[in-house]
Design an enzyme around this catalytic site. Structure first.
Site, PDB file in Angstrom:
ATOM      1  N   SER A 249     121.338 -24.289   4.542  1.00  0.00           N
ATOM      2  CA  SER A 249     120.234 -23.706   5.581  1.00  0.00           C
ATOM      3  C   SER A 249     118.865 -24.676   5.631  1.00  0.00           C
ATOM      4  O   SER A 249     118.986 -25.383   4.637  1.00  0.00           O
ATOM      5  CB  SER A 249     119.504 -22.318   4.883  1.00  0.00           C
ATOM      6  OG  SER A 249     118.233 -21.923   5.540  1.00  0.00           O
TER       7      SER A 249
ATOM      8  N   TYR B 209     116.742 -16.259  -1.507  1.00  0.00           N
ATOM      9  CA  TYR B 209     117.771 -16.867  -0.729  1.00  0.00           C
ATOM     10  C   TYR B 209     117.559 -18.491  -0.735  1.00  0.00           C
ATOM     11  O   TYR B 209     118.424 -19.150  -0.920  1.00  0.00           O
ATOM     12  CB  TYR B 209     117.320 -16.470   0.720  1.00  0.00           C
ATOM     13  CG  TYR B 209     118.218 -17.027   2.067  1.00  0.00           C
ATOM     14  CD1 TYR B 209     119.460 -16.626   2.111  1.00  0.00           C
ATOM     15  CD2 TYR B 209     117.472 -18.132   2.539  1.00  0.00           C
ATOM     16  CE1 TYR B 209     120.127 -17.154   3.097  1.00  0.00           C
ATOM     17  CE2 TYR B 209     118.196 -18.755   3.586  1.00  0.00           C
ATOM     18  CZ  TYR B 209     119.437 -18.037   4.011  1.00  0.00           C
ATOM     19  OH  TYR B 209     120.366 -18.917   4.865  1.00  0.00           O
TER      20      TYR B 209
ATOM     21  N   LYS C 244     120.321 -21.159  -1.591  1.00  0.00           N
ATOM     22  CA  LYS C 244     120.826 -22.405  -0.827  1.00  0.00           C
ATOM     23  C   LYS C 244     120.506 -23.696  -0.872  1.00  0.00           C
ATOM     24  O   LYS C 244     121.404 -24.482  -0.955  1.00  0.00           O
ATOM     25  CB  LYS C 244     120.048 -22.261   0.850  1.00  0.00           C
ATOM     26  CG  LYS C 244     120.719 -20.854   1.536  1.00  0.00           C
ATOM     27  CD  LYS C 244     122.230 -20.923   1.801  1.00  0.00           C
ATOM     28  CE  LYS C 244     122.838 -19.774   2.590  1.00  0.00           C
ATOM     29  NZ  LYS C 244     124.210 -19.867   2.950  1.00  0.00           N
TER      30      LYS C 244
HETATM   31  N1  LIG Z   1     121.053 -17.500  11.434  1.00  0.00           N
HETATM   32  C1  LIG Z   1     120.214 -18.299  10.878  1.00  0.00           C
HETATM   33  O1  LIG Z   1     119.418 -18.746  11.499  1.00  0.00           O
HETATM   34  C2  LIG Z   1     120.641 -18.995   9.798  1.00  0.00           C
HETATM   35  C3  LIG Z   1     119.986 -20.075   9.353  1.00  0.00           C
HETATM   36  C4  LIG Z   1     120.308 -20.806   8.254  1.00  0.00           C
HETATM   37  C5  LIG Z   1     121.398 -20.541   7.441  1.00  0.00           C
HETATM   38  N2  LIG Z   1     122.265 -19.461   7.886  1.00  0.00           N
HETATM   39  C6  LIG Z   1     123.538 -19.232   7.129  1.00  0.00           C
HETATM   40  O2  LIG Z   1     124.608 -19.079   8.101  1.00  0.00           O
HETATM   41  C7  LIG Z   1     125.527 -18.186   7.498  1.00  0.00           C
HETATM   42  C8  LIG Z   1     125.828 -17.098   8.563  1.00  0.00           C
HETATM   43  O3  LIG Z   1     124.517 -16.298   8.558  1.00  0.00           O
HETATM   44  P1  LIG Z   1     124.368 -15.302   9.679  1.00  0.00           P
HETATM   45  O4  LIG Z   1     123.076 -15.318  10.285  1.00  0.00           O
HETATM   46  O5  LIG Z   1     125.362 -15.204  10.650  1.00  0.00           O
HETATM   47  O6  LIG Z   1     124.136 -14.026   9.147  1.00  0.00           O
HETATM   48  P2  LIG Z   1     124.462 -12.447   9.212  1.00  0.00           P
HETATM   49  O7  LIG Z   1     124.562 -12.182  10.665  1.00  0.00           O
HETATM   50  O8  LIG Z   1     124.065 -11.568   8.311  1.00  0.00           O
HETATM   51  O9  LIG Z   1     126.328 -12.317   8.972  1.00  0.00           O
HETATM   52  C9  LIG Z   1     126.631 -12.564   7.714  1.00  0.00           C
HETATM   53  C10 LIG Z   1     128.315 -12.392   7.490  1.00  0.00           C
HETATM   54  O10 LIG Z   1     128.587 -12.535   6.151  1.00  0.00           O
HETATM   55  C11 LIG Z   1     129.406 -11.378   5.900  1.00  0.00           C
HETATM   56  N3  LIG Z   1     129.150 -10.919   4.446  1.00  0.00           N
HETATM   57  C12 LIG Z   1     127.971 -10.779   3.953  1.00  0.00           C
HETATM   58  N4  LIG Z   1     128.133 -10.555   2.567  1.00  0.00           N
HETATM   59  C13 LIG Z   1     129.556 -10.477   2.431  1.00  0.00           C
HETATM   60  C14 LIG Z   1     130.295 -10.325   1.234  1.00  0.00           C
HETATM   61  N5  LIG Z   1     129.698 -10.081   0.111  1.00  0.00           N
HETATM   62  N6  LIG Z   1     131.538 -10.603   1.364  1.00  0.00           N
HETATM   63  C15 LIG Z   1     132.066 -11.010   2.680  1.00  0.00           C
HETATM   64  N7  LIG Z   1     131.342 -11.152   3.714  1.00  0.00           N
HETATM   65  C16 LIG Z   1     130.270 -10.986   3.731  1.00  0.00           C
HETATM   66  C17 LIG Z   1     129.074 -10.219   6.928  1.00  0.00           C
HETATM   67  O11 LIG Z   1     129.985  -9.372   7.086  1.00  0.00           O
HETATM   68  P3  LIG Z   1     130.134  -7.871   6.567  1.00  0.00           P
HETATM   69  O12 LIG Z   1     129.026  -7.288   6.365  1.00  0.00           O
HETATM   70  O13 LIG Z   1     131.062  -7.097   7.339  1.00  0.00           O
HETATM   71  O14 LIG Z   1     130.583  -8.182   5.105  1.00  0.00           O
HETATM   72  C18 LIG Z   1     128.830 -10.946   7.938  1.00  0.00           C
HETATM   73  O15 LIG Z   1     130.062 -11.318   8.699  1.00  0.00           O
HETATM   74  C19 LIG Z   1     125.065 -17.826   6.228  1.00  0.00           C
HETATM   75  O16 LIG Z   1     125.619 -18.667   5.108  1.00  0.00           O
HETATM   76  C20 LIG Z   1     123.390 -18.095   6.456  1.00  0.00           C
HETATM   77  O17 LIG Z   1     122.801 -18.429   5.021  1.00  0.00           O
HETATM   78  C21 LIG Z   1     121.845 -18.842   8.993  1.00  0.00           C
END
Ligand SMILES: NC(=O)c1ccc[n+]([C@@H]2O[C@H](COP(=O)([O-])OP(=O)(O)OC[C@H]3O[C@@H](n4cnc5c(N)ncnc54)[C@H](OP(=O)(O)O)[C@@H]3O)[C@@H](O)[C@H]2O)c1
Length: 231
Positions: free
Chosen positions: A139, A152, A156
């Site tokens: 991130s 968080y 990261k």
């Molecule tokens: N969105 C952003 O702007 C952003 C920015 C920087 C980094 N990131 C990183 O990008 C990645 C994806 O983020 P996102 O924004 O797509 O988040 P999100 O919309 O909250 O989705 C998270 C995903 O992870 C799964 N998950 C959560 N806990 C889990 C567990 N214990 N076991 C298995 N699956 C699990 C969730 O599915 P279930 O609930 O069905 O388990 C969902 O599919 C993450 O690593 C996040 O830190 C995102």
């Protein structure tokens, strides 16, 4: 199987960036081996995409569940060409000293130990082939910080360190990279940004850049801190 078709293990395939990447990899003809906790979402993916694709209900923070998932995936075919640790959670916004111990533990259990669990059970088979790329989702908050998301941020920053060390352990021919996806309008961003998350790119649009970028990674990227182009 054609040399261009990759076997891709992806955690967090049910929503957000993981779901958008899943759709992109599937549309490009790759074999997807995905997981998430939501039984409903996983059933929906199984219905739409049958074998050789596989989707499993797995909580990555539970080592035994990850072990069983990896054993099933590795029994069904060769080791993955691409292993993507995407699944993560974020703490509800709060000053660090107001974060309950159980919330802090949950974030570290999923975001750090969950990644280690997945690596523990998939990487030996990849190392045996001396082939494959590991992408650990980081991130901007793995390279900078913000108030109210300290747990968080800590996880990261840990992913950046863990991946750098892993990169030094892999044999030639493999790669491990921390990848900053950018800022994208998902459930996670809504949790920390509120309504203003709506002014950012959506996951499907993001995946148009991210999917080909991730597919282009190879041994030459080992250990490099990467960011999805355009972010
Ligand atoms: N969105 C952003 O702007 C952003 C920015 C920087 C980094 N990131 C990183 O990008 C990645 C994806 O983020 P996102 O924004 O797509 O988040 P999100 O919309 O909250 O989705 C998270 C995903 O992870 C799964 N998950 C959560 N806990 C889990 C567990 N214990 N076991 C298995 N699956 C699990 C969730 O599915 P279930 O609930 O069905 O388990 C969902 O599919 C993450 O690593 C996040 O830190 C995102």
């Amino acid at each position: 199987m054609s040399a261009n078709i990759k076997r891709i293990v992806l955690t967090g395939a049910s929503r957000g960036l993981g779901r958008a990447m899943a759709e992109g990899f599937l549309a490009a003809g790759h074999v997807l081996l995905g997981c998430a906790r939501s039984a409903e979402a996983i059933a929906g993916l199984r219905k739409r995409f049958g074998p050789p694709h596989r989707f499993a209900v797995v909580d990555v923070s539970r080592d035994e569940e990850v072990r069983a998932w990896a054993a099933a995936v590795l029994a069904a075919g060769p080791a993955p060409d691409l292993l993507i640790n995407n699944a993560a959670i974020i703490n509800p916004n709060a000053r660090l000293w107001d974060v309950p111990a159980k919330d802090f533990s949950r974030v570290t259990d999923v975001n750090i130990k969950g990644v280690a669990n997945v690596l523990r059970h998939f990487v030996p088979a990849m190392v045996a082939r001396r082939k494959g790329v590991i992408v650990n989702f980081s991130s901007y908050w793995g390279r900078s910080v913000a108030p109210e998301v300290a747990p968080y941020c800590a996880t990261k920053w840990a992913i950046e360190g863990l991946t750098a060390a892993l990169a030094e352990e892999l044999p030639a021919g493999m790669a491990a990279v921390p990848l900053n996806p950018g800022v994208i309008d998902t459930d996670m961003l809504r949790s920390c940004f509120g309504e203003s998350a709506g002014s950012y790119l959506g996951p499907t649009q993001w995946a148009q850049e991210a999917v080909p970028f991730i597919l282009s990674l190879g041994p030459e990227h080992n250990g490099r801190q990467l960011t999805v182009p355009g972010q």
